[in-house]
Design a protein around this motif. Structure first.
Motif, PDB file in Angstrom:
ATOM      1  N   LEU C  43       0.879  -1.083   0.016  1.00  0.00           N
ATOM      2  CA  LEU C  43       0.041   0.045  -0.105  1.00  0.00           C
ATOM      3  C   LEU C  43       0.993   1.223   0.023  1.00  0.00           C
ATOM      4  CD1 LEU C  43      -2.798   1.484   0.528  1.00  0.00           C
ATOM      5  CD2 LEU C  43      -2.447   1.326   2.805  1.00  0.00           C
ATOM      6  N   ARG C  44       0.390   2.235  -0.969  1.00  0.00           N
ATOM      7  CA  ARG C  44       1.619   3.261  -1.018  1.00  0.00           C
ATOM      8  C   ARG C  44       0.658   4.580  -0.937  1.00  0.00           C
ATOM      9  NH1 ARG C  44       6.254   1.798  -3.377  1.00  0.00           N
ATOM     10  NH2 ARG C  44       6.376  -0.137  -4.163  1.00  0.00           N
ATOM     11  N   ALA C  45       1.484   5.449  -0.512  1.00  0.00           N
ATOM     12  CA  ALA C  45       0.788   6.841  -0.335  1.00  0.00           C
ATOM     13  C   ALA C  45       0.352   7.402  -1.702  1.00  0.00           C
ATOM     14  CB  ALA C  45       1.708   7.818   0.581  1.00  0.00           C
ATOM     15  N   GLU C  46      -0.701   8.129  -1.650  1.00  0.00           N
ATOM     16  CA  GLU C  46      -1.348   8.872  -2.861  1.00  0.00           C
ATOM     17  C   GLU C  46      -1.144  10.401  -2.615  1.00  0.00           C
ATOM     18  OE1 GLU C  46      -4.550   6.969  -4.573  1.00  0.00           O
ATOM     19  OE2 GLU C  46      -3.430   5.173  -4.742  1.00  0.00           O
ATOM     20  N   VAL C  47      -0.317  10.975  -1.637  1.00  0.00           N
ATOM     21  CA  VAL C  47       0.027  12.103  -1.402  1.00  0.00           C
ATOM     22  C   VAL C  47       1.457  12.318  -1.400  1.00  0.00           C
ATOM     23  CG1 VAL C  47      -2.460  12.704  -0.444  1.00  0.00           C
ATOM     24  CG2 VAL C  47      -0.486  12.092   0.985  1.00  0.00           C
ATOM     25  N   ALA C  48       1.565  13.509  -1.511  1.00  0.00           N
ATOM     26  CA  ALA C  48       3.385  13.732  -1.543  1.00  0.00           C
ATOM     27  C   ALA C  48       3.612  14.043   0.054  1.00  0.00           C
ATOM     28  CB  ALA C  48       3.875  14.963  -2.388  1.00  0.00           C
ATOM     29  N   SER C  49       3.061  14.512   0.762  1.00  0.00           N
ATOM     30  CA  SER C  49       3.088  14.935   2.183  1.00  0.00           C
ATOM     31  C   SER C  49       1.902  14.984   3.030  1.00  0.00           C
ATOM     32  CB  SER C  49       3.880  16.510   2.059  1.00  0.00           C
ATOM     33  OG  SER C  49       4.267  16.741   3.347  1.00  0.00           O
ATOM     34  N   ALA C  50       1.827  14.248   4.030  1.00  0.00           N
ATOM     35  CA  ALA C  50       0.950  14.469   5.171  1.00  0.00           C
ATOM     36  C   ALA C  50       1.120  13.813   6.332  1.00  0.00           C
ATOM     37  CB  ALA C  50      -0.107  13.439   4.413  1.00  0.00           C
ATOM     38  N   ARG C  95       6.197  11.155   3.283  1.00  0.00           N
ATOM     39  CA  ARG C  95       7.257  12.126   2.682  1.00  0.00           C
ATOM     40  C   ARG C  95       7.215  11.865   1.151  1.00  0.00           C
ATOM     41  NH1 ARG C  95      10.050  10.066   7.038  1.00  0.00           N
ATOM     42  NH2 ARG C  95      10.566  11.828   8.611  1.00  0.00           N
ATOM     43  N   PHE C  96       6.814  11.076   0.532  1.00  0.00           N
ATOM     44  CA  PHE C  96       6.683  11.243  -0.998  1.00  0.00           C
ATOM     45  C   PHE C  96       5.236  10.290  -1.492  1.00  0.00           C
ATOM     46  CE2 PHE C  96       9.497   7.669  -0.217  1.00  0.00           C
ATOM     47  CZ  PHE C  96       8.890   6.812  -1.142  1.00  0.00           C
ATOM     48  N   HIS C  97       5.015  10.927  -2.687  1.00  0.00           N
ATOM     49  CA  HIS C  97       3.988  10.217  -3.401  1.00  0.00           C
ATOM     50  C   HIS C  97       4.401   8.753  -3.887  1.00  0.00           C
ATOM     51  CE1 HIS C  97       0.574   9.286  -5.999  1.00  0.00           C
ATOM     52  NE2 HIS C  97       0.004  10.430  -5.670  1.00  0.00           N
ATOM     53  N   GLY C  98       3.730   7.581  -3.189  1.00  0.00           N
ATOM     54  CA  GLY C  98       4.263   6.166  -3.604  1.00  0.00           C
ATOM     55  C   GLY C  98       4.924   5.790  -2.204  1.00  0.00           C
ATOM     56  N   GLU C  99       5.228   6.439  -1.294  1.00  0.00           N
ATOM     57  CA  GLU C  99       6.121   6.019  -0.137  1.00  0.00           C
ATOM     58  C   GLU C  99       5.215   4.836   0.523  1.00  0.00           C
ATOM     59  OE1 GLU C  99       6.930   8.625   2.784  1.00  0.00           O
ATOM     60  OE2 GLU C  99       8.131   7.164   3.963  1.00  0.00           O
TER      61      GLU C  99
END
Lengths: 287, 152, 771
Positions: C43-50, C95-99
């Motif tokens: 599961l990857r982040a879909e925002v760049a910063s949060a 910290r990044f989109h896709g993390e």
């Protein structure tokens, strides 16, 4: 043929079969004609339909009929078959270039005319501008019967077609026009063109333009004709450099779309050169 | 639910659904791992197989549409473990590096050279527009295929 | 079987792996499976910063087929190159989109994906910092607020705020050079994007957990790094991790890091079943560990006669800017900058490619400013025997000068392709390049078998480059007087082979070659000693040739090597030899360089590239009409293999020069998410490269070799950019030279690149202070 009930693909044998299957599965059902975009949906994390009706085994849809006055192309004819079968057939020089150079050989061998034309969110498609110039008509079938639609109308309304409508074929009148299709991929080949100019030109006995159809693809979200330029071409001898200059003066007709691969201004900027190339190719083609 | 396929001359039965991509059935069910699953959208050609003699990217072909069709994979190119003429000439020309793209390239060129046995370098390159090789820079494999075409 | 010519190690040994690769039988990591194997998805982040408010896996755990889920609490460790600043899973913040947020193992990949989607993640979005300029703005949000607390893995780099790392070089007095009255100051700015490796085999691993140890079968260039990093991230002793490597389907640097192995390892332990994790092409596009994007400013003080009195350069991520030329005084700064974008990594000739582009374009701008012919300037200034490199190392041998002469001969010998340009703009350029092979530790063991064959055991990996199937067997065979086909090369296995730094940087043939040669010499000595006793001849008078030990000058006088080994089996035991190697290094002047991961130049490698281009004035398309290479290879053990590396490397460089780029969208996501928009060269986009191998340059490599696979990619962007500048008369400051960019340049639509966040005062760009 397959029992459709417990599976998500039905292989239709006839058009009525296909229409019935689409109707019985309602809005969740979609035709499968080539499937090059449908099958890539998972890697792009795009949704697939709940049910597909495959059309590739319907003989009527896989035929190319060449008559004296018209050509009928079945919806399931692939790009490569289209290019091969119409290679020496007039006035199809432009259409053959479009079908024979789209995407890559593997995709051309699978992607169909009907699938291509039904994909409304594909601005860089090669076939629409080529067919726009040829005064093509699209055949649509529903359980209520069949109808023909001028190609331009079809492009304008294809998003709103009634669910269960099937594109069954395209008909092209055979006119004594010279045609050409100038496309601009960023590599030599293998990517979608960032801009396309297709044309069909009728020359009079003196070599002056009697009638001109020019269509532009990939520049805006949907291919469309360039009437401002068409009018300017009529009455003058056909010459690549003149056509380029005339095109340059009429660029205001379009608004280039920004995309990952190219900015909007670039798509406009290259149109005059593509117009020149298209006219050059048309002059070399037989009429 | 089962789909019957003819693969390399044998009848095989897949338990997967009809919309399953052929590549997944070949690799995961039949353990024919020669075809590679690389881009899954028809851009790289690494999964190319033959269906009724025509090169097809198996990532885009649902098995439900393939019943009754003749499927051939790279594993079938060699006969009795004897490499095909194309495989041999690729070996002679020392073309291979990482090798991941070759199953697809061989299937494309096998089909292409059958239709255009006397093809030249430019035509061979055009036929390979759907195949990505990241190691070799293509020229040597084009040379090898052109050498075979000259022999034909 | 053709027997080797004992007088030379050079041969066109065919690849032993070619046949099975062509038959489709080779089993790469992606082709392997184990009984009960599970499939993993991330599961990857879909925002760049949060900020992460909540992660709830309750629902996902109940999904069909799910066997294990892992997230931050399973891997508290951090990893990295200089600093441990990479968590395995996002923890506290994105910290990044896709993390990576969590990993799921299930019976099928589809089930794992479905469960990953079902993990509930509650985020509070934060404004992302997407560019280096933003990150360096005073008051910019800190990507790593805790940077001071991070473990430092490598001493010497300066750090602070969003500057992850700073390396610098100060040699001589550039202030004095720039103050001279007889000089012209030339300043240039450059920017390049990210390049994706597009290895056809994606990153892939199968991990299992048996007898308290992790077995990781993975597609990697660095088995020992995977072993050590996995242990660190999982908090277990390194001895608990066992790494083996099947044939690798392309690496190019992407697999020079430990990336996905720990996820599979954790899931294997938690589930008790083997776990397969293979990144999808989309994951490979979005989280690739690309060749880094970079921004570079160079100022040079040059006399009208073409002497480079001083040079100051700042590169946001870089190092090889000091190459190619003798420079009176120099200041270089390389800074790695944190942003909210996917991390970058190693790529074939990492940092060398874009720095060579910048340096060579800057050199042409210097030539323009002082009115000197670019070739004459290069002849005058390229590093020669005894010259000082940027950091004060002394260069040995005249190499680049004679290579330029060789290129001149090549140019004279083949007619210009200018006529092919037709109505298009024509340009040509000849450029030079310098790469430094870092060698580092390698070791090898050889078992000499009773059948006369030798088994070579190393942690080297075959990625397609040929070292393991050509160079190493050739070297060992040469030492032992046997045919290379009788050298068995064991695939990398950290339980069998000793430490190795990994395949990269052009080091493999050099370091593993030297270790293998030493191991072979060890075995050879044992054979000669035993044979000497048997043949009653002093070992000095014996030679190993064609699988036999012979008394020198007396063909047929001796015995087979197999007989000697069999004799030793009965007397002293089986024959085993070992050899090790590490870099002796050429040190820099003390106090000159700071913070460089590789601070000693072991082996310089030089390139001269020449290309002719045609530029379409209507569309901006760049067509390469001819491409020539003179490459310093030290000694070519297998010329045919090297020619293959050069053709492939140049093609990859052409891709980077003309098309390949990842850009970041406003949402922080990489915009080119597939091979549709990320355009690698296809067959029609290449041309046959004309190549001459330059042999005889000094090298510490075994038998005089240098790495040959890394460097071909160094110069194509430089050569093409300089040729395009010459063709168009435009100032080329950025790559790739896509048709829109080139047309934009010609139309004056591309604004001059200025990089205001890099100060003209060099000291304002660095933490370092004058001594």
């Amino acid at each position: 043929m397959r029992a459709p009930d417990d599976e998500n693909l039905f292989i239709a044998g006839t058009v009525p079969d296909a229409l019935a299957a689409l109707a019985s599965h309602g809005v969740g059902a979609m035709p499968f004609a080539g499937g090059t975009w449908i099958m890539r949906a998972p890697i792009r994390r795009e949704p697939q339909a709940a049910f597909y009706v495959s059309l590739d085994r319907i003989p009527e849809l896989s035929a190319v009929d060449i008559a004296i006055d018209r050509i009928r192309i079945g919806a399931c004819v692939t790009h490569s078959r289209l290019a091969a079968q119409l290679a020496e057939v007039e006035p199809c020089h432009g259409l053959v270039t479009a079908a024979g150079s789209a995407a890559n050989p593997a995709i051309r061998g699978m992607a169909t005319v009907g699938g291509n034309l039904s994909t409304w969110d594909f601005p860089a498609a090669d076939l629409p501008p080529a067919l726009l110039c040829l005064d093509a008509e699209v055949e649509l079938a529903t359980t209520d019967g069949r109808q023909r639609l001028p190609f331009e109308r079809f492009l304008a309304t294809r998003r709103e077609l009634r669910p269960g409508t099937l594109l069954t074929g395209v008909t092209i009148p055979r006119r004594p026009v010279r045609t050409a299709h100038a496309r601009l991929p960023l590599r030599k080949a293998g990517d979608y063109p960032v801009a396309i100019v297709s044309l069909a030109i009728l020359l009079d006995r003196n070599g002056a333009v009697e009638d001109a159809s020019v269509a532009v693809g990939s520049v805006e979200s949907t291919a469309r004709r360039w009437p401002e330029l068409e009018r300017k071409l009529v009455g003058h001898p056909l010459d690549p450099e003149t056509a380029r200059v005339l095109a340059e003066a009429e660029l205001g007709a379009f608004t280039g779309r920004d995309g990952v691969e190219a900015p909007g201004w670039y798509r406009l900027q290259v149109l005059p050169a593509l117009m020149r190339r298209a006219v050059d190719a048309a002059l070399r083609s037989q009429s | 639910m089962a789909t019957t396929l003819t693969v390399n001359g044998e009848r095989r039965v897949s338990a997967r659904g009809p919309m399953t991509a052929l590549i997944d059935v070949l690799r995961d069910e039949f353990f024919l791992t020669g075809a590679k699953s690389v881009c899954r959208e028809g851009a790289c050609g690494a999964c190319t197989v033959h269906v009724d003699g025509q090169p097809v990217v198996s990532c885009l072909a649902p098995i439900g549409t393939l019943e009754g069709r003749e499927i051939r994979t790279v594993e079938s190119l060699a006969e009795a473990s004897e490499p095909s003429a194309l495989q041999q000439i690729m070996e002679e020309h020392d073309v291979v590096q990482c090798g991941m793209c070759f199953p697809g390239i061989l299937m494309v060129l096998t089909g292409f050279l059958r239709e255009c046995p006397h093809a030249g370098r430019d035509e061979i390159k055009a036929a390979l527009v759907g195949n990505i090789c990241r190691c070799t820079g293509y020229e040597r494999l084009v040379d090898a295929a052109a050498a075979l075409a000259r022999r034909n | 079987m053709a027997l080797p010519d004992p007088s030379t190690v050079t041969m066109g040994l065919p690849r032993r792996d070619a046949r099975d690769k062509l038959l489709g039988r080779t089993r790469y990591t992606v082709d392997r499976a184990l009984p009960r194997m599970l499939h993993a998805a991330i599961l990857r982040a879909e925002v760049a910063s949060a900020r992460i408010l909540r992660i709830d896996t309750t629902q996902a755990r109940r999904m069909p087929g799910v066997r294990a889920i892992a997230s931050a609490e399973d891997a508290p460790g951090m990893h990295g190159i200089g600093i441990a600043d990479h968590p395995l899973f996002a923890s506290g913040v994105i910290r990044f989109h896709g993390e990576q947020i969590a990993a799921v193992a299930a019976d099928t990949y589809e089930q794992a994906q479905a469960a990953a989607r079902a993990i509930e993640v509650e985020l509070e979005p934060l404004p992302p910092v997407l560019t280096m300029a933003e990150a360096l703005t005073p008051g910019a949000p800190l990507i790593h607020p805790d940077w001071k607390c991070y473990e430092v893995l490598f001493e010497g780099g300066a750090r602070g705020g969003n500057v992850a790392w700073e390396a610098s070089v100060v040699r001589g007095d550039t202030d004095a050079a720039f103050a001279r009255e007889d000089i012209v100051v030339v300043e240039s700015c450059f920017r390049v994007g990210r390049q994706n490796h597009v290895s056809l085999e994606p990153r892939a691993v199968i991990a299992s957990y048996e007898d308290g140890r992790y077995h990781i079968e993975t597609s990697t260039q660095v088995p020992w790094t995977v072993r050590n990093q996995t242990s660190k991230l999982l908090g277990v002793p390194p001895s608990r991790v066992h790494v083996t490597v099947p044939p690798v389907g392309g690496g190019f640097g992407q697999k020079f890091d430990c990336t996905l192995e720990p996820y599979a390892a954790i899931l294997a332990r938690k589930s008790g079943q083997p776990v397969r994790l293979v990144y999808s092409r989309q994951e490979e596009m979005l989280t690739c560990l690309c060749r880094e994007n970079a921004e570079i400013k160079i100022r040079s003080a040059v006399t009208r006669d073409g002497e480079i009195a001083g040079r100051e350069a700042v590169a946001m991520t870089a190092h090889t800017l000091g190459g190619n030329y003798k420079v009176g005084s120099i200041k270089l700064a390389s800074r790695a900058v944190y942003t909210n974008t996917a991390p970058n990594g190693a790529f074939r000739a990492c940092n060398g490619v874009y720095n060579t582009f910048a340096l060579e374009r800057h050199t042409d701008e210097v030539c323009q400013a002082i009115g000197m012919d670019p070739l004459e300037f290069r002849r005058l200034n390229v590093l020669r025997n005894g010259d000082l490199g940027a950091t004060g190392q002394v260069f040995e041998g005249d190499v680049l000068g004679p290579m330029l002469d060789r290129m001149a001969q090549m140019r004279d010998a083949s007619p210009s392709k200018k006529h092919l340009a037709g109505g298009r703009l024509y340009g040509r350029a000849t450029v030079v390049g310098t790469w430094f092979i870092f060698v580092g530790p390698s070791t090898a063991t050889i078992n000499l078998n009773a059948d006369g064959s030798a088994t070579l055991i190393t942690a080297g990996v075959e990625l397609g480059q040929g070292t393991m199937v050509q160079a190493l067997p050739q070297i060992v065979a040469y030492e032992l007087g046997i045919h290379p086909d009788n050298v068995i090369v064991r695939p990398a296995d950290t339980d069998a082979a000793g430490f190795d730094l990994g395949v990269g940087g052009g080091r493999t043939t050099v370091s593993l070659g030297a270790a293998s040669r030493a191991a072979a010499a060890d075995v050879r000595d044992q054979i000669l000693k035993a044979a000497g006793a048997l043949l009653q001849t002093v070992p000095d008078k014996l030679v190993l040739r064609s699988g036999r030990v012979e008394i020198e000058g007396k063909e047929g006088s001796g015995m087979t090597i197999a007989q000697v080994v069999q004799h030793l089996h009965r007397t002293t035991g089986p024959v085993v030899g070992s050899g090790s190697f590490t870099n002796p290094g050429v040190p820099s002047i003390p106090g000159c360089a700071a913070g460089h991961f590789i601070d000693a130049i072991d082996i310089p490698v030089f390139n001269v590239h020449d290309c002719e281009v045609a530029v379409d004035p209507d569309t901006g398309h760049v067509d390469i009409l001819s491409y020539k290479v003179v490459q310093d290879v030290g000694r070519a053990l297998n010329p045919r293999a090297i020619l293959g590396q050069i053709q492939g490397g140049v093609t990859q460089g052409i891709g980077y020069a003309l098309h390949e780029e990842h850009t970041i969208g406003e949402d922080g996501c990489i915009r080119q998410n597939s091979l549709e928009t990320y355009r690698v060269p296809l067959a029609q986009d290449t041309l046959p490269v004309e190549i001459e191998l330059y042999e005889g340059a000094p090298s510490i490599g075994p038998l005089g070799v240098k790495g040959a696979g890394e460097v071909p990619i160094m110069n194509p962007p430089a050569a093409i950019a300089c040729a395009v500048a010459n063709a168009t008369g435009c100032r080329v400051q950025q790559t790739p030279l896509t048709p829109p960019r080139v047309l934009g340049l010609m139309l004056g639509r591309e604004p001059e690149l200025e990089l205001p966040h890099i100060s003209a005062n060099w000291w304002e760009n660095v933490f370092r202070r004058p001594n």
